[in-house]
Design a protein around this motif. Structure first.
Motif, mmCIF file in Angstrom:
data_model
loop_
_atom_site.group_PDB
_atom_site.id
_atom_site.type_symbol
_atom_site.label_atom_id
_atom_site.label_comp_id
_atom_site.label_asym_id
_atom_site.label_seq_id
_atom_site.Cartn_x
_atom_site.Cartn_y
_atom_site.Cartn_z
ATOM 1 N N SER A 189 37.661 -24.030 -35.731
ATOM 2 C CA SER A 189 39.058 -24.462 -35.684
ATOM 3 C C SER A 189 39.860 -23.568 -34.722
ATOM 4 O O SER A 189 39.764 -22.348 -34.783
ATOM 5 C CB SER A 189 39.621 -24.362 -37.102
ATOM 6 N N HIS A 190 40.642 -24.196 -33.859
ATOM 7 C CA HIS A 190 41.437 -23.444 -32.868
ATOM 8 C C HIS A 190 42.586 -24.322 -32.383
ATOM 9 O O HIS A 190 42.555 -25.536 -32.577
ATOM 10 C CB HIS A 190 40.560 -23.064 -31.663
ATOM 11 N N THR A 191 43.563 -23.697 -31.748
ATOM 12 C CA THR A 191 44.539 -24.472 -30.983
ATOM 13 C C THR A 191 44.170 -24.281 -29.519
ATOM 14 O O THR A 191 43.643 -23.235 -29.135
ATOM 15 C CB THR A 191 45.981 -23.965 -31.199
ATOM 16 N N ASP A 192 44.456 -25.279 -28.686
ATOM 17 C CA ASP A 192 44.209 -25.110 -27.252
ATOM 18 C C ASP A 192 45.313 -24.218 -26.691
ATOM 19 O O ASP A 192 46.424 -24.170 -27.226
ATOM 20 C CB ASP A 192 44.158 -26.473 -26.551
ATOM 21 N N LYS A 193 44.999 -23.511 -25.618
ATOM 22 C CA LYS A 193 45.948 -22.525 -25.096
ATOM 23 C C LYS A 193 46.719 -23.047 -23.884
ATOM 24 O O LYS A 193 47.647 -22.393 -23.412
ATOM 25 C CB LYS A 193 45.199 -21.234 -24.691
ATOM 26 N N PHE A 247 45.780 -27.330 -34.824
ATOM 27 C CA PHE A 247 44.425 -26.812 -34.996
ATOM 28 C C PHE A 247 43.479 -28.005 -35.033
ATOM 29 O O PHE A 247 43.811 -29.066 -35.570
ATOM 30 C CB PHE A 247 44.320 -26.024 -36.314
ATOM 31 N N HIS A 248 42.318 -27.834 -34.443
ATOM 32 C CA HIS A 248 41.294 -28.875 -34.482
ATOM 33 C C HIS A 248 39.925 -28.224 -34.432
ATOM 34 O O HIS A 248 39.809 -27.047 -34.068
ATOM 35 C CB HIS A 248 41.498 -29.883 -33.339
ATOM 36 N N ARG A 249 38.898 -28.980 -34.818
ATOM 37 C CA ARG A 249 37.523 -28.446 -34.861
ATOM 38 C C ARG A 249 36.571 -29.612 -34.714
ATOM 39 O O ARG A 249 36.997 -30.783 -34.727
ATOM 40 C CB ARG A 249 37.291 -27.713 -36.187
HETATM 41 FE FE LIG Z 1 40.261 -27.652 -28.340
#
Ligand SMILES: [Fe+2]
Ligand SMILES: O=C(O)CCC(=O)C(=O)O
Length: 318
Positions: A189-193, A247-249
């Motif tokens: 899981s992360h947010t794009d930067k 957030f996505h994964r």
């Molecule tokens: Fe992403």
């Protein structure tokens, strides 16, 4: 019977829209713009229907990706990059199913050809043409979305500077099937930067998006050939938090490999991302100090940055 509601992302149709339509009082532009704005405030992303990438090209992409990922590991590793996360990424114990390759300036044929020649010393015109033409056509969707965003925020006067401050990176991804019926982590899981990301995938699903109230939406395409457009932290910061960067994964099950691509509009190094004063008032105090995206990535890719879910806030939050 139990009543289960499955959450769904909004779907927005961009067919028949062009970048200069906003100058011609086009009513469809205004309707779509308002849907884009609402979706990005609520979910930070939406499904896009966009037929300027013809279905044949969309489909031609996946055999090209298979050909690329079937190369020996030593060949794939030749795609090194000075920028973190722009070259070959794979064999990470945390995400053993995942590998990916970045193609900088993927909309520019000479750049794609130069990279193609690293993998195939005698060239592979079919591969480079497919990647370049896909990226070029899809970059128009990125521009339409960003123009709509700036208009909705009343920031049109920054349009030229905003558009000129980014490059395109195409990141191509493969997730091996885990050979299990129970879901395994494909990508954490992360947010794009970056500014805006546009994702697409082969027929194997797995992308999940977290809503503001903490529910995971499993993305199921509403028809073949669709895209997911998503806001990254840079646009979240620039809009002073008005637009949400979700957030996505990726979660994987079964035997089949999932291939996906992301077209990322990325702020150029040396360009300062600075929230316009129009976005700041008593109700919306300034959230982030001005920052350079490439310098921020140098923090993000340290062990501390990688363990930090809110890396941008730590780096330059107020
Ligand atoms: Fe992403
Ligand atoms: O493979 C996907 O659909 C998602 C990839 C992703 O989130 C990323 O590369 O940032």
């Amino acid at each position: 019977m139990g009543s289960e509601t499955t959450l769904k992302l909004p779907t927005i149709d961009f067919n028949d829209l062009n970048l200069d339509d906003s100058n011609n009082n086009n009513s469809k532009w205004e309707v779509v713009k308002s849907k884009v704005h609402n979706a990005l405030i609520e979910y930070g992303c939406f499904e896009a229907i966009f037929d300027k990438v013809p279905l044949e090209l969309y489909k031609a992409l996946f055999p090209s990706l298979e050909e690329l990922f079937d190369l020996p590991l030593e060949s794939k590793k030749l795609n090194a990059s000075k920028k973190p996360y722009h070259g070959y990424v794979g064999q990470y114990p945390m995400v053993p199913l995942y590998e990916s390759l970045g193609i900088d300036d993927a909309n520019v044929l000479e750049k794609v050809e130069a990279m193609t020649n690293i993998f195939w010393p005698n060239g592979n015109p079919n591969f480079s043409k497919t990647i370049q033409s896909f990226s070029e056509k899809l970059s128009e969707l990125d521009k339409i979305i960003r123009k709509m965003v700036l208009e909705s925020l009343g920031l049109e006067k920054y349009l030229e500077e905003h558009m000129n401050s980014t490059n395109y990176l195409l990141r191509v991804m493969k997730y091996k099937g885990p050979q299990t019926s129970e879901a395994k982590l494909g990508l954490s899981s992360h947010t794009d930067k970056n500014i805006v990301t546009i994702l697409n995938q082969n027929q194997v699903e797995g992308l999940e998006i977290l809503t503001k109230d903490g529910k995971w939406i499993s993305y199921e395409p509403s028809q073949p050939g669709t895209f997911i457009a998503m806001i990254g932290d840079a646009l979240h910061a620039w809009s002073n938090g008005r637009l949400y960067s979700p957030f996505h994964r990726v979660m994987m099950c079964g035997n089949e490999a999932r291939y996906s691509t992301g077209l990322f509009s990325i702020p150029k190094g040396g360009y300062l991302i600075k929230t316009p004063p129009e976005m700041v008032d008593e109700e919306h105090p300034l959230l982030y100090k001005p920052y350079d995206h490439v310098e921020f990535l140098n923090y993000y890719y340290t062990p501390q940055g990688q363990a930090d879910q809110f890396a941008l806030r730590t780096y330059c939050g107020l």
